[in-house]
Motif scaffolding. Structure first.
Motif, short mmCIF file in Angstrom:
data_model
loop_
_atom_site.label_atom_id
_atom_site.label_comp_id
_atom_site.label_asym_id
_atom_site.label_seq_id
_atom_site.Cartn_x
_atom_site.Cartn_y
_atom_site.Cartn_z
N GLY A 112 0.82 -1.21 0.00
CA GLY A 112 0.00 0.00 0.00
C GLY A 112 0.86 1.26 0.00
N ALA A 113 1.94 1.23 0.80
CA ALA A 113 2.85 2.38 0.84
C ALA A 113 3.55 2.56 -0.51
CB ALA A 113 3.88 2.19 1.95
N ALA A 114 3.93 1.44 -1.14
CA ALA A 114 4.57 1.51 -2.46
C ALA A 114 3.64 2.14 -3.48
CB ALA A 114 5.00 0.12 -2.91
N ALA A 115 2.39 1.69 -3.50
CA ALA A 115 1.41 2.23 -4.45
C ALA A 115 1.14 3.70 -4.17
CB ALA A 115 0.11 1.43 -4.39
N ASN A 116 1.09 4.07 -2.88
CA ASN A 116 0.85 5.46 -2.52
C ASN A 116 1.95 6.36 -3.07
OD1 ASN A 116 1.54 7.75 -0.39
ND2 ASN A 116 -0.66 7.39 -0.30
N LEU A 117 3.21 5.95 -2.91
CA LEU A 117 4.32 6.77 -3.40
C LEU A 117 4.40 6.77 -4.92
CD1 LEU A 117 7.32 6.22 -0.95
CD2 LEU A 117 6.03 8.32 -1.37
N LEU A 118 4.19 5.61 -5.53
CA LEU A 118 4.28 5.54 -6.99
C LEU A 118 3.14 6.30 -7.67
CD1 LEU A 118 5.46 1.84 -7.47
CD2 LEU A 118 6.71 3.90 -8.14
N SER A 119 2.07 6.56 -6.93
CA SER A 119 0.96 7.33 -7.50
C SER A 119 1.40 8.73 -7.89
CB SER A 119 -0.19 7.43 -6.49
OG SER A 119 -0.78 6.16 -6.25
N ARG A 120 2.47 9.22 -7.24
CA ARG A 120 2.92 10.59 -7.55
C ARG A 120 3.36 10.72 -8.99
NH1 ARG A 120 7.36 7.94 -5.41
NH2 ARG A 120 9.45 8.61 -6.05
N TYR A 121 3.78 9.62 -9.61
CA TYR A 121 4.23 9.68 -10.99
C TYR A 121 3.06 9.72 -11.98
CZ TYR A 121 8.86 8.27 -9.22
OH TYR A 121 10.05 8.21 -8.56
N ALA A 122 1.93 9.14 -11.59
CA ALA A 122 0.79 9.05 -12.51
C ALA A 122 0.34 10.43 -12.98
CB ALA A 122 -0.37 8.29 -11.86
N GLY A 123 0.43 11.41 -12.08
CA GLY A 123 0.01 12.75 -12.44
C GLY A 123 0.93 13.45 -13.41
N THR A 124 2.15 12.92 -13.61
CA THR A 124 3.13 13.58 -14.48
C THR A 124 3.11 13.04 -15.90
OG1 THR A 124 4.96 12.04 -14.02
CG2 THR A 124 4.63 13.86 -12.47
N ASP A 125 2.48 11.89 -16.13
CA ASP A 125 2.56 11.24 -17.44
C ASP A 125 2.07 12.14 -18.56
OD1 ASP A 125 3.65 8.81 -16.54
OD2 ASP A 125 1.66 8.05 -15.98
N LEU A 126 1.03 12.91 -18.31
CA LEU A 126 0.45 13.78 -19.33
C LEU A 126 0.64 15.26 -19.01
CD1 LEU A 126 -2.92 11.84 -19.85
CD2 LEU A 126 -0.84 11.70 -21.25
N ALA A 127 1.47 15.56 -17.98
CA ALA A 127 1.65 16.95 -17.55
C ALA A 127 2.57 17.70 -18.50
CB ALA A 127 2.22 16.98 -16.15
N PRO A 128 2.31 19.01 -18.73
CA PRO A 128 3.24 19.84 -19.50
C PRO A 128 4.60 19.89 -18.81
CG PRO A 128 1.13 20.96 -19.19
CD PRO A 128 1.12 19.75 -18.29
N ASP A 129 5.66 20.13 -19.56
CA ASP A 129 7.01 20.13 -19.01
C ASP A 129 7.20 21.13 -17.88
OD1 ASP A 129 7.78 18.12 -20.69
OD2 ASP A 129 8.64 19.46 -22.21
N ASN A 130 6.53 22.28 -17.95
CA ASN A 130 6.71 23.30 -16.93
C ASN A 130 5.81 23.11 -15.71
OD1 ASN A 130 4.30 23.91 -18.18
ND2 ASN A 130 4.64 26.12 -18.23
N LYS A 131 5.11 21.96 -15.67
CA LYS A 131 4.23 21.68 -14.52
C LYS A 131 4.50 20.30 -13.91
CE LYS A 131 0.38 24.66 -15.88
NZ LYS A 131 -1.08 24.73 -16.16
N LYS A 132 5.69 19.74 -14.17
CA LYS A 132 6.00 18.42 -13.65
C LYS A 132 5.99 18.40 -12.12
CE LYS A 132 6.81 16.38 -17.65
NZ LYS A 132 5.86 15.40 -18.21
N ALA A 133 6.74 19.32 -11.49
CA ALA A 133 6.81 19.36 -10.03
C ALA A 133 5.45 19.70 -9.43
CB ALA A 133 7.86 20.38 -9.58
N THR A 134 4.73 20.63 -10.08
CA THR A 134 3.40 20.99 -9.59
C THR A 134 2.47 19.78 -9.63
OG1 THR A 134 3.67 23.25 -10.38
CG2 THR A 134 1.42 22.51 -9.96
N SER A 135 2.55 18.98 -10.67
CA SER A 135 1.72 17.78 -10.78
C SER A 135 2.05 16.77 -9.69
CB SER A 135 1.92 17.13 -12.15
OG SER A 135 1.55 18.01 -13.18
N ILE A 136 3.35 16.62 -9.40
CA ILE A 136 3.76 15.73 -8.31
C ILE A 136 3.18 16.23 -6.99
CG2 ILE A 136 5.75 14.87 -7.01
CD1 ILE A 136 7.36 15.19 -9.68
#
Length: 406
Positions: A112-136
């Motif tokens: 569960g902890a692994a999935a919780n942390l890896l979820s942070r990447y899901a928001g970046t897959d389609l994010a614009p380059d200048n919003k990567k950190a914001t998406s995380i």
């Protein structure tokens, strides 16, 4: 269309983070205390944390591999489902007095902890380059909602289950099981179409070129390594001190509610600052923010060293700063990693690096009880002043940019 899918993915991740946050601190705040009761040896009190962190490492690899082959939806939902089973297993094992089953369940709980942390990447897959950190940041910050609600829900659960013989400590794992299961349902049902698969489809024509860029570009490999080192160090510093603080507080006769509150505020500090952390990183870059993370760690550790064990307020401040330092350092490292990987190899590389992050955390939590037993809590804290200085040195490594596409 891609922008709409990006926003939809963020919403799905947000709700999954809220519910997974409910049980994220369960094994942290009470796992070490349960171990002390079961094993009867304080020097082994870091064992439960080591087990679910080892589980987090194993499932980081598994979830990353599944995500790379089948998409974020299948990978993340698998992790949350196994985490829910592990949480429920702790309760059943304790009632049947099975130490082996408790240890196995704590290992599964790490999924569960692994999935919780890896979820942070899901928001970046389609994010614009200048919003990567914001998406995380957006993906991570809503974990705080679950973390802050957790203690209140735990009090309700405890008051209603004590009369049927369920220990107060176990109510945290009941909440974790429920929270992870709801996250599983949200990801499995609503994360369609899959953001990683869309990202791969978008870059399909340039697959060979992008893969070769990442494999052959020494600058990209250097920055990927640097991002991994930053995340590993902030994880080791944070999890080592966090693991031993409940034992330290318990030894100074703080109540379980006080311990849960300190850990809850600590975890909230790990995620709540993400409301602004991502925007600041996008604006000023990772270098200065990694240095800031190091300085906050140093201040947090000094406060803990000079504070008496009976001081609830000073421990609360120290653990809150510890969480803040982790937040800044971890998001900075994650942003670097996202920047220098492509959608075609991102899930695999992210999962592999999260293995080392979790393994480092597992080793730190596993031996922390021994070190505290041998040299004492305050000298133990001194070790992390040195490690925080190493993080400061890493921040002076110049980050160069490349043209790796997302």
């Amino acid at each position: 269309m891609t922008n709409n899918q990006y926003k939809k993915t963020l919403i799905v991740v947000i709700f999954s983070q809220i519910f997974s946050g409910l049980g994220l601190s369960a094994g942290i705040s009470v796992g070490a205390i349960l171990a002390k009761q079961i094993i009867g040896n304080e020097s082994l009190s870091g064992l439960p944390s080591m087990l679910f962190t080892l589980g987090s490492a194993f499932f980081a690899y598994l979830v990353g591999k599944i995500s790379g082959n089948h998409g974020r939806r299948i990978g993340l939902s698998t992790g949350f489902f196994i985490g829910s089973l592990g949480s429920a297993g702790v309760i059943f094992a304790y009632k049947t007095n099975s130490i082996f089953l408790i240890m196995l369940s704590l290992f599964l709980y790490g999924a569960g902890a692994a999935a919780n942390l890896l979820s942070r990447y899901a928001g970046t897959d389609l994010a614009p380059d200048n919003k990567k950190a914001t998406s995380i940041s957006v993906a991570m910050v809503f974990t705080t909602v679950g973390v802050l609600a957790g203690p209140f829900i735990l009090n309700f659960i405890s008051s209603n289950l004590l009369h049927i013989g369920i220990k107060e400590e176990l109510s945290a794992f009941i909440l974790a099981s429920l929270g992870y299961f709801l996250s599983f349902l949200i990801i499995f049902i609503f994360m369609r179409p899959d953001p990683l698969m869309l990202s791969i489809k978008k870059n399909k024509e340039s697959k060979l070129k992008v893969d070769e860029d990442v494999l052959k570009d020494n600058n990209a490999k250097r920055n990927i390594l640097l991002s991994a080192l930053v995340m590993i160090i902030v994880q080791v510093v944070m999890i080592s001190i966090m693991t031993m603080t409940p034992i330290h507080m318990n030894g100074h006769h703080h109540s379980l509610n006080s311990i849960n509150l300190v850990i809850g505020i600590h975890i909230a500090s790990m995620f709540l600052p993400s409301l602004i952390t991502g925007r600041i990183i996008d604006k000023f870059g990772t270098k200065i923010m990694i240095a800031l993370s190091s300085l906050i760690f140093i201040i947090s550790t000094i406060i803990a060293i000079v504070s008496p064990g009976s001081s609830f307020l000073m421990l609360l401040i120290s653990l809150a700063l510890l969480g803040l330092g982790w937040n800044i350092g971890f998001i900075s490292g994650t942003t670097m990693l996202v920047k220098y990987t492509s959608g075609l190899n991102r899930a695999k590389i992210q999962g592999n690096i999260d293995i080392f992050i979790a393994l480092a955390g597992a080793l730190a939590s596993g031996v922390s009880g021994y070190f505290v037993f041998m040299i004492g809590f305050y000298k133990f804290l001194g070790l992390f002043l040195v490690l925080s200085l190493v993080l400061l040195v890493l921040s002076f490594n110049k980050e160069k940019h490349n043209n790796t596409r997302s």
